[in-house]
Design a protein around this motif. Structure first.
Motif, PDB file in Angstrom:
ATOM      1  N   ILE A   6       0.803  -1.109  -0.040  1.00 18.74           N
ATOM      2  CA  ILE A   6      -0.043  -0.082  -0.001  1.00 18.74           C
ATOM      3  C   ILE A   6       0.889   1.104   0.040  1.00 18.74           C
ATOM      4  N   LYS A   7       0.276   2.221  -0.563  1.00 20.11           N
ATOM      5  CA  LYS A   7       1.038   3.744  -0.286  1.00 20.11           C
ATOM      6  C   LYS A   7       0.469   4.366   0.909  1.00 20.11           C
ATOM      7  N   ARG A   8       1.185   5.055   1.702  1.00 13.90           N
ATOM      8  CA  ARG A   8       1.036   6.061   2.833  1.00 13.90           C
ATOM      9  C   ARG A   8       1.562   7.263   2.329  1.00 13.90           C
ATOM     10  N   THR A   9       0.858   8.452   2.367  1.00 12.08           N
ATOM     11  CA  THR A   9       1.284   9.679   2.255  1.00 12.08           C
ATOM     12  C   THR A   9       0.941  10.273   3.671  1.00 12.08           C
ATOM     13  N   GLU A  10       2.055  10.659   4.286  1.00 11.41           N
ATOM     14  CA  GLU A  10       1.973  11.624   5.422  1.00 11.41           C
ATOM     15  C   GLU A  10       1.561  12.843   5.300  1.00 11.41           C
TER      16      GLU A  10
ATOM     17  N   ALA B  41      -3.877   6.580   3.139  1.00 16.11           N
ATOM     18  CA  ALA B  41      -3.352   5.110   2.593  1.00 16.11           C
ATOM     19  C   ALA B  41      -4.481   4.816   1.486  1.00 16.11           C
ATOM     20  N   GLU B  42      -3.536   4.323   0.462  1.00 15.43           N
ATOM     21  CA  GLU B  42      -4.138   3.825  -0.805  1.00 15.43           C
ATOM     22  C   GLU B  42      -3.938   2.535  -1.041  1.00 15.43           C
ATOM     23  N   ILE B  43      -4.921   1.483  -1.290  1.00 13.10           N
ATOM     24  CA  ILE B  43      -4.883   0.096  -1.472  1.00 13.10           C
ATOM     25  C   ILE B  43      -5.370  -0.225  -2.876  1.00 13.10           C
ATOM     26  N   PRO B  44      -4.538  -0.530  -3.858  1.00 12.63           N
ATOM     27  CA  PRO B  44      -4.936  -0.765  -5.113  1.00 12.63           C
ATOM     28  C   PRO B  44      -5.944  -1.938  -4.981  1.00 12.63           C
TER      29      PRO B  44
ATOM     30  N   ASN C 208      -9.267   1.348  -6.692  1.00 10.80           N
ATOM     31  CA  ASN C 208      -8.370   1.612  -5.788  1.00 10.80           C
ATOM     32  C   ASN C 208      -9.252   2.307  -4.577  1.00 10.80           C
TER      33      ASN C 208
ATOM     34  N   LYS D 245      -9.076   4.275  -0.956  1.00 16.61           N
ATOM     35  CA  LYS D 245      -8.292   5.409  -0.232  1.00 16.61           C
ATOM     36  C   LYS D 245      -8.857   5.962   0.976  1.00 16.61           C
TER      37      LYS D 245
END
Length: 104
Positions: free
Chosen positions: A1-5, A24-27, A84, A86
């Motif tokens: 996953i991608k976490r952007t603080e 948090a982005e989960i494809p 996705n 979010k």
């Protein structure tokens, strides 16, 4: 996953903790994997849907517009949808510990 603080700040009531806000982005088809946070997580599903597994609790499916709370403990979020997911998440966690710690 991608976490952007988005923000990290000290807790005004307990200097051993901090608040962290992130997206948090989960494809589609992906999973965050079993993990824990050293504190609590509250979240709001901005887009898509996720299945939320938390040890000792029934599986929950959350869609855009729904909020949740994860107490300390092992959990996993899985995107079973075709788009996705979010999530806006706020963590109140111990300083100096990783934001998310994988659990086998």
């Amino acid at each position: 996953i991608k976490r952007t603080e988005l923000l990290r700040t000290d807790s005004p009531s307990n200097p051993a903790y901090e608040a962290v806000m992130a997206i948090a982005e989960i494809p589609a088809g992906a999973s965050a994997g079993r993990h824990r946070h050293y504190g609590i997580e509250v979240g709001y599903v901005l887009e898509g849907s996720v299945e939320l597994e938390h040890e000792g609790q029934p599986l929950r499916t959350l869609s855009a517009g729904q909020a949740f709370k994860n107490e300390a403990g092992v959990h996993n979020a899985r995107n079973t949808g075709k788009t996705n997911a979010k999530i806006l998440a706020v963590y109140i966690v111990e300083k100096g510990k990783p934001l998310a710690d994988p659990v086998p």
